[in-house]
Design a protein around this motif. Structure first.
Motif, PDB file in Angstrom:
ATOM      1  N   ILE A 227       0.841  -1.204   0.000  1.00  0.00           N
ATOM      2  CA  ILE A 227       0.000   0.000   0.000  1.00  0.00           C
ATOM      3  C   ILE A 227       0.871   1.247   0.000  1.00  0.00           C
ATOM      4  CG2 ILE A 227      -1.762   1.301   1.313  1.00  0.00           C
ATOM      5  CD1 ILE A 227      -2.751  -1.417   0.511  1.00  0.00           C
ATOM      6  N   THR A 228       1.901   1.213   0.853  1.00  0.00           N
ATOM      7  CA  THR A 228       2.706   2.415   1.086  1.00  0.00           C
ATOM      8  C   THR A 228       3.936   2.468   0.177  1.00  0.00           C
ATOM      9  OG1 THR A 228       3.672   1.149   2.890  1.00  0.00           O
ATOM     10  CG2 THR A 228       1.998   2.773   3.474  1.00  0.00           C
ATOM     11  N   ALA A 229       4.230   1.333  -0.472  1.00  0.00           N
ATOM     12  CA  ALA A 229       5.376   1.296  -1.394  1.00  0.00           C
ATOM     13  C   ALA A 229       4.851   1.063  -2.811  1.00  0.00           C
ATOM     14  CB  ALA A 229       6.332   0.173  -0.991  1.00  0.00           C
ATOM     15  N   SER A 230       5.312   1.870  -3.755  1.00  0.00           N
ATOM     16  CA  SER A 230       4.831   1.780  -5.150  1.00  0.00           C
ATOM     17  C   SER A 230       5.384   0.539  -5.852  1.00  0.00           C
ATOM     18  CB  SER A 230       5.278   3.018  -5.929  1.00  0.00           C
ATOM     19  OG  SER A 230       6.696   2.976  -6.043  1.00  0.00           O
ATOM     20  N   LYS A 231       4.809   0.254  -7.012  1.00  0.00           N
ATOM     21  CA  LYS A 231       5.286  -0.871  -7.818  1.00  0.00           C
ATOM     22  C   LYS A 231       6.766  -0.671  -8.177  1.00  0.00           C
ATOM     23  CE  LYS A 231       2.434  -2.418 -11.039  1.00  0.00           C
ATOM     24  NZ  LYS A 231       1.750  -2.612 -12.353  1.00  0.00           N
ATOM     25  N   GLU A 232       7.127   0.579  -8.484  1.00  0.00           N
ATOM     26  CA  GLU A 232       8.516   0.887  -8.849  1.00  0.00           C
ATOM     27  C   GLU A 232       9.449   0.595  -7.664  1.00  0.00           C
ATOM     28  OE1 GLU A 232       5.925   2.967  -9.338  1.00  0.00           O
ATOM     29  OE2 GLU A 232       5.784   2.529 -11.486  1.00  0.00           O
ATOM     30  N   LEU A 233       9.009   0.962  -6.490  1.00  0.00           N
ATOM     31  CA  LEU A 233       9.830   0.700  -5.308  1.00  0.00           C
ATOM     32  C   LEU A 233       9.989  -0.811  -5.116  1.00  0.00           C
ATOM     33  CD1 LEU A 233       9.836   2.623  -1.969  1.00  0.00           C
ATOM     34  CD2 LEU A 233       9.983   0.146  -1.954  1.00  0.00           C
ATOM     35  N   LEU A 234       8.876  -1.535  -5.245  1.00  0.00           N
ATOM     36  CA  LEU A 234       8.910  -2.978  -4.994  1.00  0.00           C
ATOM     37  C   LEU A 234       9.801  -3.703  -6.012  1.00  0.00           C
ATOM     38  CD1 LEU A 234       5.116  -3.447  -4.166  1.00  0.00           C
ATOM     39  CD2 LEU A 234       7.012  -3.624  -2.546  1.00  0.00           C
ATOM     40  N   THR A 235       9.681  -3.343  -7.282  1.00  0.00           N
ATOM     41  CA  THR A 235      10.520  -4.028  -8.280  1.00  0.00           C
ATOM     42  C   THR A 235      11.984  -3.634  -8.101  1.00  0.00           C
ATOM     43  OG1 THR A 235       9.917  -2.321  -9.873  1.00  0.00           O
ATOM     44  CG2 THR A 235       8.706  -4.377 -10.011  1.00  0.00           C
ATOM     45  N   GLY A 236      12.207  -2.386  -7.712  1.00  0.00           N
ATOM     46  CA  GLY A 236      13.577  -1.952  -7.426  1.00  0.00           C
ATOM     47  C   GLY A 236      14.179  -2.724  -6.264  1.00  0.00           C
ATOM     48  N   VAL A 237      13.365  -2.972  -5.270  1.00  0.00           N
ATOM     49  CA  VAL A 237      13.831  -3.728  -4.091  1.00  0.00           C
ATOM     50  C   VAL A 237      14.230  -5.144  -4.513  1.00  0.00           C
ATOM     51  CG1 VAL A 237      12.997  -4.906  -2.012  1.00  0.00           C
ATOM     52  CG2 VAL A 237      12.707  -2.433  -2.229  1.00  0.00           C
ATOM     53  N   ARG A 238      13.394  -5.776  -5.325  1.00  0.00           N
ATOM     54  CA  ARG A 238      13.718  -7.150  -5.765  1.00  0.00           C
ATOM     55  C   ARG A 238      15.081  -7.183  -6.473  1.00  0.00           C
ATOM     56  NH1 ARG A 238      14.665 -11.176  -4.322  1.00  0.00           N
ATOM     57  NH2 ARG A 238      12.585 -11.606  -3.544  1.00  0.00           N
TER      58      ARG A 238
END
Lengths: 446, 446
Positions: free
Chosen positions: B199-210
């Motif tokens: 919710i608080t982290a965008s798709k871009e943030l999540l894929t960047g994290v991976r």
């Protein structure tokens, strides 16, 4: 008898719960740290910021402590402290038939004294000074209460399974207990009738109990609506639910303390309200035995008196009412999916003043008020569990603390534990005896 | 560096959990009371009934003690120890918007160090030596872990709300934390990425994290499926449930630690199983915030790795994993109406070896085995909570004991607490500082 004066001085905070259910916190006096409470023999004599120390027999330093009413456990079976961890994670039938009943068949009075003794030490250490107990050999439990300095309401568990001979014996046993112990030990011991449940006690036993309870002016302690199975059983037998059945036979009145009350119909809740039945909520036991979740939030909304009980340690597995308060509140919140259910303040009342009401002792205990018995505890506020102490101490007591935060326990004006040192019984010796006794009792299982 | 030898001798019982999940209890050796464990620097070097004392630097008497692996808390927010009891019994939105966020806006690194310091003392005292943490100012939390002697997996909580500038900063912060602290403090500190939630982290943030988690070879700590509301939010946005969405964007792998997992569809459970996601079960927080009951019994039946977490003390309200073990088991039993759900043995594994697996540390900690790190506790069996000690000690540990039963805590071969005396930090001074700090932070509420 000479008058004995005990003074608790410099207590940071006092909580007193008055008859209108307000909790008082002397927050504005925190920085003065000069509230003192004078105990004269067994009673609270004075609450003030200025009490002279002259003539005082014993002074307790209340610095960094919170003074509050001690907790009241309205449902347990103290001799079962012999059986903690005997068997767990089992179906109720397996647990009873293959473990509890076989070992219980080897019990005697001395063993029940020992079990009660351990339970009493456990309660003193975790801040409980009054408990409602139902078991066998209650004469020995009474002796343990007398020796241990606690306050208790004792019931002989009455089971007849419709056998007249058994019934007669149960009444004899119960009436003897009343005659020998009711209002004894400086008034610390009361006796209730204890018909075990509407399943294990016949209609004749139940109506007999109502009659004799009125005659002796004592209350009644009974297990009600604990499992779905037992309700089906009563429904099949009487075509009524348990509270409807007891209402029909004229058993119900305001002196009835009903433990568990997990599965209740709307009509049963109405009966409980109308007859002013006192409820003992046992969340730990109900969860561990997978009995279900009692509709406590609904009962409280209807202003029904709900108190708190641990049940025996064979189904909990401890007597720590601080832990039980947390379970009590959290279980209601998650069941209703409402974080406002059973607030910390409601929960602390459940474990104090409502416990007193459930046992008919609201004029004697359950709050810190002048004229009431000196049943109180000091909780260490200079501890991690109670920190930051500038935040809500009620919240800390219910959600963060456990029994080990209790520093000093006073019952009937007597200091049973001070600075975590027990003044009654010999813990090490009792634990040794407990291991020996349990080892022997367990032999029947092999 | 000179080799340091520590010997724990005459321990009554040892529990070792092996890689096949068997718990070993040296029951047959109770009467011999001669099992000893040799620690060489940070590792378990020998487990035997005959270990010579010559050359030993420190001997610990294990008489009347149980030696077991210390507990592992896989989800908390240690600086929130500043906020215990700040506000309770409120709707989540009120609690966050009117209390938690306003006081959090006043935080700085020193305050987070202080909060983490109190949390570390609380964990040491209640037998936890490893925790997974997510918060801000994690550089200061890392310093507190280094000073306090615990083991920890630290994540900077990453929130961008789709703002690119924020996202850049979060990655910078997280990567700095990895570079500065991952595998530091004698290997006691690991760093994970900590995208706060879908919710608080965008798709871009999540894929960047991976991508970066793969690059740095570190794990990922994330909140998942805690409330029904947040799931609706994701469903509305992506027409998928949270785990389906994360699977779709290639985020999921065996290095993901998912906290809460309260509301799960069957398909999400299949995804968790397939991707070998590690779950952190937080029963106390889920109950207190009225989030719901996680289907842990189902997950365990599917052999999914479920570990145990306390969440922060603002929503629990303590870090006592003994209490959490009891909540964990009891909540599953009452939810499934099956007393065999989540047995004591399963629960103790959840809090030890499964915690290690959830953090990718199963080769280092989580059991008492030769070659593993010396992370262990001594529990006092000569106590009421652990009595009768001739009955099941596993049952006592889960259902009866609380953190106060812990006598001695060892992490990485260092004795952090012995006979209940803390060897790190100054508790009294820290609690004073805590009250001052919380008082200041709360001013924004008035």
């Amino acid at each position: 008898m000479e008058t004995k004066y005990t003074l608790i001085e410099n207590v940071n905070l006092i909580t007193a719960i008055d008859s209108k259910d307000n909790i008082y916190w002397n927050d504005d006096l925190i920085n003065e740290k000069n509230i003192s409470v004078l105990i004269e023999n067994d009673k609270i004599a004075e609450i003030s910021s200025k009490i002279s120390k002259s003539g005082i027999d014993k002074v307790i330093d209340g610095n960094d402590k919170l003074l509050m009413p001690s907790l009241i456990n309205t449902h347990t079976h103290s001799p079962m402290n012999l059986f903690r961890g005997l068997a767990d994670d089992l179906e109720l039938d397996t647990w009873l038939n293959e473990y509890v009943w076989p070992v219980e068949s080897g019990l005697n009075g001395d063993l029940c004294y020992l079990g009660a003794q351990i339970a009493i030490m456990e309660m003193i250490k975790s801040g409980t000074t009054c408990f409602s107990d139902m078991y066998f050999f209650m004469d020995y439990v009474a002796k343990a209460v007398e020796d241990g300095g606690l306050r208790a309401v004792l019931s002989n568990g009455m089971i007849d399974f419709s056998d007249e001979e058994k019934r007669k014996n149960e009444f004899k046993e119960s009436e003897n207990l009343i005659k020998k112990w009711n209002n004894k030990s400086d008034g610390r011991i009361k006796v209730f009738f204890g018909p075990h449940s509407p399943i294990t006690a016949s209609k004749e036993l139940l109506t007999g109990v109502r009659e004799k309870a009125n005659k002796y002016d004592v209350g009644i302690n009974i297990h009600m609506n604990e499992t779905q199975k037992e309700i089906e059983n009563i429904l099949n037998q009487y075509n009524m639910r348990p509270f409807e059945y007891l209402n029909e036979i004229g058993f119900l009145d305001g002196d009835v303390l009903a433990a568990h009350c997990v599965w209740l119909s709307d009509n049963e809740i109405d009966i409980i309200k109308e007859k002013d039945i006192k409820v003992s909520y046992n969340p730990g036991s109900n969860m561990k035995l997978a009995s279900g979740i009692a509709p406590i939030s609904d009962l409280i909304e209807k202003n029904i008196c709900v108190s708190l009980g641990s049940d025996g340690v064979a189904s909990n597995n401890n007597l720590d009412l601080f832990e039980e308060m947390k379970l009590a509140s959290l279980l209601q919140k998650v069941d209703t999916l409402n974080p406002k259910s059973l607030t910390a303040e409601q929960t602390i009342k459940m474990a104090t003043i409502n416990g007193a009401r459930a046992l008919g002792l609201e004029n004697e205990i359950g709050s810190i008020e002048i004229g009431k018995k000196a049943d109180m505890i000091l909780v260490n506020t200079n501890s991690i569990a109670m920190s930051p102490s500038v935040n809500s101490l009620i919240s800390h007591l219910v959600y963060s603390a456990n029994g080990s935060t209790v520093d000093t326990t006073i019952c009937n004006g007597d200091i049973l534990m001070e600075n975590k040192n027990l003044n009654v019984f010999n813990e090490e010796e009792s634990l040794k005896n407990l291991n020996l006794a349990t080892s022997k009792l367990k032999k029947v299982l092999n």
